[in-house]
Motif scaffolding. Structure first.
Motif, PDB file in Angstrom:
ATOM      1  N   ILE A   1      -4.967  -1.458  -1.108  1.00 58.01           N
ATOM      2  CA  ILE A   1      -4.350  -1.656   0.189  1.00 58.01           C
ATOM      3  C   ILE A   1      -3.318  -0.439   0.578  1.00 58.01           C
ATOM      4  O   ILE A   1      -3.253   0.187  -0.086  1.00 58.01           O
ATOM      5  CB  ILE A   1      -3.655  -2.766   0.535  1.00 58.01           C
ATOM      6  CG1 ILE A   1      -2.053  -3.268  -0.278  1.00 58.01           C
ATOM      7  CG2 ILE A   1      -4.208  -4.562   0.079  1.00 58.01           C
ATOM      8  CD1 ILE A   1      -1.378  -4.003   0.367  1.00 58.01           C
ATOM      9  N   ALA A   2      -2.630  -0.380   1.652  1.00 59.75           N
ATOM     10  CA  ALA A   2      -2.259   0.912   1.960  1.00 59.75           C
ATOM     11  C   ALA A   2      -1.370   0.305   3.485  1.00 59.75           C
ATOM     12  O   ALA A   2      -1.977  -0.833   4.218  1.00 59.75           O
ATOM     13  CB  ALA A   2      -2.509   2.184   3.101  1.00 59.75           C
ATOM     14  N   LEU A   3      -0.210   0.358   2.817  1.00 60.33           N
ATOM     15  CA  LEU A   3       0.781  -0.312   3.938  1.00 60.33           C
ATOM     16  C   LEU A   3       2.041   0.289   4.387  1.00 60.33           C
ATOM     17  O   LEU A   3       1.993   1.481   3.501  1.00 60.33           O
ATOM     18  CB  LEU A   3       1.222  -1.687   4.033  1.00 60.33           C
ATOM     19  CG  LEU A   3       2.073  -1.196   2.482  1.00 60.33           C
ATOM     20  CD1 LEU A   3       3.985  -1.203   2.522  1.00 60.33           C
ATOM     21  CD2 LEU A   3       2.048  -2.875   1.620  1.00 60.33           C
ATOM     22  N   GLN A   4       2.586   0.796   5.519  1.00 64.09           N
ATOM     23  CA  GLN A   4       3.754   1.065   6.221  1.00 64.09           C
ATOM     24  C   GLN A   4       5.039   0.357   6.225  1.00 64.09           C
ATOM     25  O   GLN A   4       5.230  -0.547   6.814  1.00 64.09           O
ATOM     26  CB  GLN A   4       3.538   1.714   7.787  1.00 64.09           C
ATOM     27  CG  GLN A   4       3.840   2.887   7.740  1.00 64.09           C
ATOM     28  CD  GLN A   4       5.708   3.556   8.296  1.00 64.09           C
ATOM     29  OE1 GLN A   4       6.298   1.782   8.823  1.00 64.09           O
ATOM     30  NE2 GLN A   4       6.095   3.792   7.025  1.00 64.09           N
ATOM     31  N   PRO A   5       5.657   1.064   5.543  1.00 63.92           N
ATOM     32  CA  PRO A   5       6.993  -0.693   5.432  1.00 63.92           C
ATOM     33  C   PRO A   5       8.157  -0.252   6.568  1.00 63.92           C
ATOM     34  O   PRO A   5       8.051  -0.972   6.801  1.00 63.92           O
ATOM     35  CB  PRO A   5       7.927  -0.213   4.088  1.00 63.92           C
ATOM     36  CG  PRO A   5       7.145   1.863   3.782  1.00 63.92           C
ATOM     37  CD  PRO A   5       6.070   1.279   4.141  1.00 63.92           C
ATOM     38  N   GLY A   6       8.116   0.815   7.027  1.00 62.02           N
ATOM     39  CA  GLY A   6       9.076   0.000   8.010  1.00 62.02           C
ATOM     40  C   GLY A   6       9.001  -0.385   9.337  1.00 62.02           C
ATOM     41  O   GLY A   6       9.219  -0.018  10.229  1.00 62.02           O
ATOM     42  N   GLY A   7       7.317  -0.306   9.314  1.00 67.06           N
ATOM     43  CA  GLY A   7       7.146  -1.638  10.584  1.00 67.06           C
ATOM     44  C   GLY A   7       7.500  -1.030  12.045  1.00 67.06           C
ATOM     45  O   GLY A   7       7.670   0.433  12.139  1.00 67.06           O
TER      46      GLY A   7
ATOM     47  N   HIS B   1      -9.357   7.807  -4.788  1.00 70.64           N
ATOM     48  CA  HIS B   1      -9.116   7.219  -6.062  1.00 70.64           C
ATOM     49  C   HIS B   1     -10.546   6.348  -6.651  1.00 70.64           C
ATOM     50  O   HIS B   1     -10.749   5.810  -7.809  1.00 70.64           O
ATOM     51  CB  HIS B   1      -7.996   6.706  -6.460  1.00 70.64           C
ATOM     52  CG  HIS B   1      -7.025   7.687  -6.118  1.00 70.64           C
ATOM     53  ND1 HIS B   1      -6.111   7.679  -5.683  1.00 70.64           N
ATOM     54  CD2 HIS B   1      -6.522   8.950  -6.992  1.00 70.64           C
ATOM     55  CE1 HIS B   1      -4.614   8.235  -5.109  1.00 70.64           C
ATOM     56  NE2 HIS B   1      -5.648   8.998  -6.826  1.00 70.64           N
ATOM     57  N   GLY B   2     -12.019   6.579  -5.752  1.00 71.22           N
ATOM     58  CA  GLY B   2     -12.593   6.181  -6.015  1.00 71.22           C
ATOM     59  C   GLY B   2     -13.044   4.631  -6.290  1.00 71.22           C
ATOM     60  O   GLY B   2     -14.162   3.886  -6.408  1.00 71.22           O
ATOM     61  N   HIS B   3     -12.007   3.760  -4.705  1.00 62.27           N
ATOM     62  CA  HIS B   3     -11.928   2.424  -4.604  1.00 62.27           C
ATOM     63  C   HIS B   3     -11.827   2.615  -3.183  1.00 62.27           C
ATOM     64  O   HIS B   3     -11.075   3.191  -2.752  1.00 62.27           O
ATOM     65  CB  HIS B   3     -11.054   1.491  -5.647  1.00 62.27           C
ATOM     66  CG  HIS B   3     -11.027   1.998  -7.085  1.00 62.27           C
ATOM     67  ND1 HIS B   3     -11.801   0.507  -7.908  1.00 62.27           N
ATOM     68  CD2 HIS B   3     -10.560   2.528  -8.238  1.00 62.27           C
ATOM     69  CE1 HIS B   3     -11.941   0.804  -8.913  1.00 62.27           C
ATOM     70  NE2 HIS B   3     -10.528   1.826  -9.318  1.00 62.27           N
ATOM     71  N   HIS B   4     -12.871   1.453  -2.548  1.00 59.42           N
ATOM     72  CA  HIS B   4     -12.646   1.314  -1.240  1.00 59.42           C
ATOM     73  C   HIS B   4     -10.964   0.527  -1.285  1.00 59.42           C
ATOM     74  O   HIS B   4     -10.733  -0.375  -1.952  1.00 59.42           O
ATOM     75  CB  HIS B   4     -13.962   0.121  -1.241  1.00 59.42           C
ATOM     76  CG  HIS B   4     -15.041   0.507  -1.448  1.00 59.42           C
ATOM     77  ND1 HIS B   4     -15.533   1.991  -0.047  1.00 59.42           N
ATOM     78  CD2 HIS B   4     -16.635   0.455  -1.499  1.00 59.42           C
ATOM     79  CE1 HIS B   4     -16.684   2.221  -0.256  1.00 59.42           C
ATOM     80  NE2 HIS B   4     -16.987   1.131  -0.935  1.00 59.42           N
ATOM     81  N   TRP B   5     -10.263   1.026   0.117  1.00 62.07           N
ATOM     82  CA  TRP B   5      -8.842   0.707  -0.153  1.00 62.07           C
ATOM     83  C   TRP B   5      -9.298  -0.525   1.444  1.00 62.07           C
ATOM     84  O   TRP B   5     -10.374  -0.059   2.602  1.00 62.07           O
ATOM     85  CB  TRP B   5      -8.516   1.806  -0.213  1.00 62.07           C
ATOM     86  CG  TRP B   5      -8.116   2.598   0.100  1.00 62.07           C
ATOM     87  CD1 TRP B   5      -9.028   3.668  -0.196  1.00 62.07           C
ATOM     88  CD2 TRP B   5      -7.613   3.297   0.688  1.00 62.07           C
ATOM     89  NE1 TRP B   5      -8.747   4.650   0.762  1.00 62.07           N
ATOM     90  CE2 TRP B   5      -7.575   4.826   1.235  1.00 62.07           C
ATOM     91  CE3 TRP B   5      -6.486   2.556   2.358  1.00 62.07           C
ATOM     92  CZ2 TRP B   5      -7.515   5.059   2.639  1.00 62.07           C
ATOM     93  CZ3 TRP B   5      -6.079   2.808   3.437  1.00 62.07           C
ATOM     94  CH2 TRP B   5      -6.804   4.955   3.488  1.00 62.07           C
ATOM     95  N   PHE B   6      -7.823  -1.008   1.676  1.00 61.26           N
ATOM     96  CA  PHE B   6      -8.059  -1.497   3.076  1.00 61.26           C
ATOM     97  C   PHE B   6      -6.517  -1.118   3.943  1.00 61.26           C
ATOM     98  O   PHE B   6      -5.316  -1.408   3.040  1.00 61.26           O
ATOM     99  CB  PHE B   6      -7.775  -3.061   2.981  1.00 61.26           C
ATOM    100  CG  PHE B   6      -9.043  -3.810   2.746  1.00 61.26           C
ATOM    101  CD1 PHE B   6     -10.632  -3.820   3.363  1.00 61.26           C
ATOM    102  CD2 PHE B   6      -9.495  -3.906   1.344  1.00 61.26           C
ATOM    103  CE1 PHE B   6     -11.208  -4.298   3.505  1.00 61.26           C
ATOM    104  CE2 PHE B   6     -10.618  -4.370   0.935  1.00 61.26           C
ATOM    105  CZ  PHE B   6     -11.668  -4.540   1.639  1.00 61.26           C
ATOM    106  N   GLY B   7      -6.810  -0.213   4.943  1.00 67.29           N
ATOM    107  CA  GLY B   7      -5.115   0.158   5.765  1.00 67.29           C
ATOM    108  C   GLY B   7      -4.353  -0.784   6.173  1.00 67.29           C
ATOM    109  O   GLY B   7      -5.243  -2.546   6.722  1.00 67.29           O
ATOM    110  N   THR B   8      -3.527  -1.656   6.658  1.00 64.08           N
ATOM    111  CA  THR B   8      -2.851  -3.027   7.389  1.00 64.08           C
ATOM    112  C   THR B   8      -2.400  -2.026   8.616  1.00 64.08           C
ATOM    113  O   THR B   8      -1.954  -1.118   8.941  1.00 64.08           O
ATOM    114  CB  THR B   8      -2.185  -3.278   6.557  1.00 64.08           C
ATOM    115  OG1 THR B   8      -1.063  -2.269   5.769  1.00 64.08           O
ATOM    116  CG2 THR B   8      -2.872  -4.695   5.403  1.00 64.08           C
ATOM    117  N   CYS B   9      -1.747  -2.943   9.564  1.00 63.88           N
ATOM    118  CA  CYS B   9      -1.398  -2.923  11.082  1.00 63.88           C
ATOM    119  C   CYS B   9      -1.069  -4.568  11.483  1.00 63.88           C
ATOM    120  O   CYS B   9      -1.330  -5.227  10.560  1.00 63.88           O
ATOM    121  CB  CYS B   9      -2.238  -2.542  11.853  1.00 63.88           C
ATOM    122  SG  CYS B   9      -4.135  -2.866  12.011  1.00 63.88           S
ATOM    123  N   ILE B  10      -0.326  -4.780  12.206  1.00 60.36           N
ATOM    124  CA  ILE B  10       0.323  -5.802  12.647  1.00 60.36           C
ATOM    125  C   ILE B  10      -1.138  -6.165  13.443  1.00 60.36           C
ATOM    126  O   ILE B  10      -1.826  -5.172  13.830  1.00 60.36           O
ATOM    127  CB  ILE B  10       1.220  -5.599  14.172  1.00 60.36           C
ATOM    128  CG1 ILE B  10       0.829  -4.231  15.185  1.00 60.36           C
ATOM    129  CG2 ILE B  10       2.396  -4.781  13.581  1.00 60.36           C
ATOM    130  CD1 ILE B  10       1.738  -4.872  16.480  1.00 60.36           C
TER     131      ILE B  10
END
Length: 250
Positions: free
Chosen positions: A110-116, A65-74
């Motif tokens: 941001i991108a995240l995974q809610p189930g963790g 979508h034309g925007h830099h984004w950030f993935g997340t992890c522990i």
């Protein structure tokens, strides 16, 4: 950014070497307006192989979508030599409130995974499932910043490894000792716990419709949180049902 692109290319090349490749990408979300989103990916998988090895390239390039984004992890993963440096270069950040608030307050995605780790510990190669935290923190954060939620389903993630039954006790023991979750699995050549030797897997990425959360609000009511969550789950279910037949391994 050349170093970030190089790092992303190297890790995606490693995935490709073992036969883990994105063979199709689609979904209504690909045509969404070019603006910041909160991407929410499912499933977690045994080690989130696709997000770790493939999606970093998209984050650095600002796709789709034309925007830099950030993935997340522990946070503990950033302390692992080499892996932590690669994650930093490919736009991964710790999934803690300070990091998320900083990115979102500056207008980022941001991108995240809610189930963790709970979802990770329960991952099976023969079952698709989605876990959500009781307090629905990701919904509250999306409302706080007025950020639309966009589900992303990674078909094939759960099939990159095979779960060994009867070892839940060992997974719990490892988590207690190290703080990290390791479902007991087999990988290429049926080797146990060979996480860096994945099985060949065709990956299908499907982006769902953006779920609008309404105007930004620091402390949304429980009713509003539940209403947004219900709409998010409905869209995730629709996305899965529309694509599972063609995208899940037979």
């Amino acid at each position: 950014r050349w170093l970030a692109r190089l790092a992303a290319s190297l890790v995606s090349g490693y995935a490709s070497f073992w036969g883990v490749r994105v063979v199709s990408e689609g979904g209504e979300g690909l045509k969404a307006d070019p603006k910041p989103y909160m991407y929410v990916w499912h499933p977690h998988g045994f080690i989130s192989f696709v997000p770790a090895f493939i999606m970093g390239g998209k984050a650095v390039a600002g796709e789709p979508h034309g925007h830099h984004w950030f993935g997340t992890c522990i946070s503990i993963l950033f302390k692992v030599p080499i892996l932590g440096e690669i994650f930093q270069l490919t736009n991964a950040r710790p999934v803690d409130r300070r990091s998320l608030d900083l990115i979102l307050s500056q207008g980022g995605s941001i991108a995240l995974q809610p189930g963790g780790v709970k979802e990770q510990a329960a991952t099976r190669h023969d079952q698709e499932q989605a876990f959500f935290p009781a307090k629905l923190g990701f919904i509250r954060m999306a409302i706080k910043y007025g950020r639309p939620l966009m589900p992303l389903y990674i078909f094939g993630e759960n099939q990159i490894y095979r779960r060994l039954g009867g070892f839940d006790w060992l997974t719990k023991a490892i988590q207690k000792m190290t703080g990290m979750t390791f479902p007991i699995l087999t990988a290429r050549f049926r080797l146990p716990m060979a996480g860096l030797m994945p099985l060949k897997s065709d990956i299908h990425l499907r982006w769902g419709n953006a779920v609008d959360v309404g105007p930004a609000e620091d402390e949304p009511s429980e009713e509003r949180v539940q209403e947004v969550f219900a709409r998010y789950v409905a869209e995730l279910q629709r996305l899965f049902d529309a694509n599972a037949k063609n995208c899940l391994p037979s």
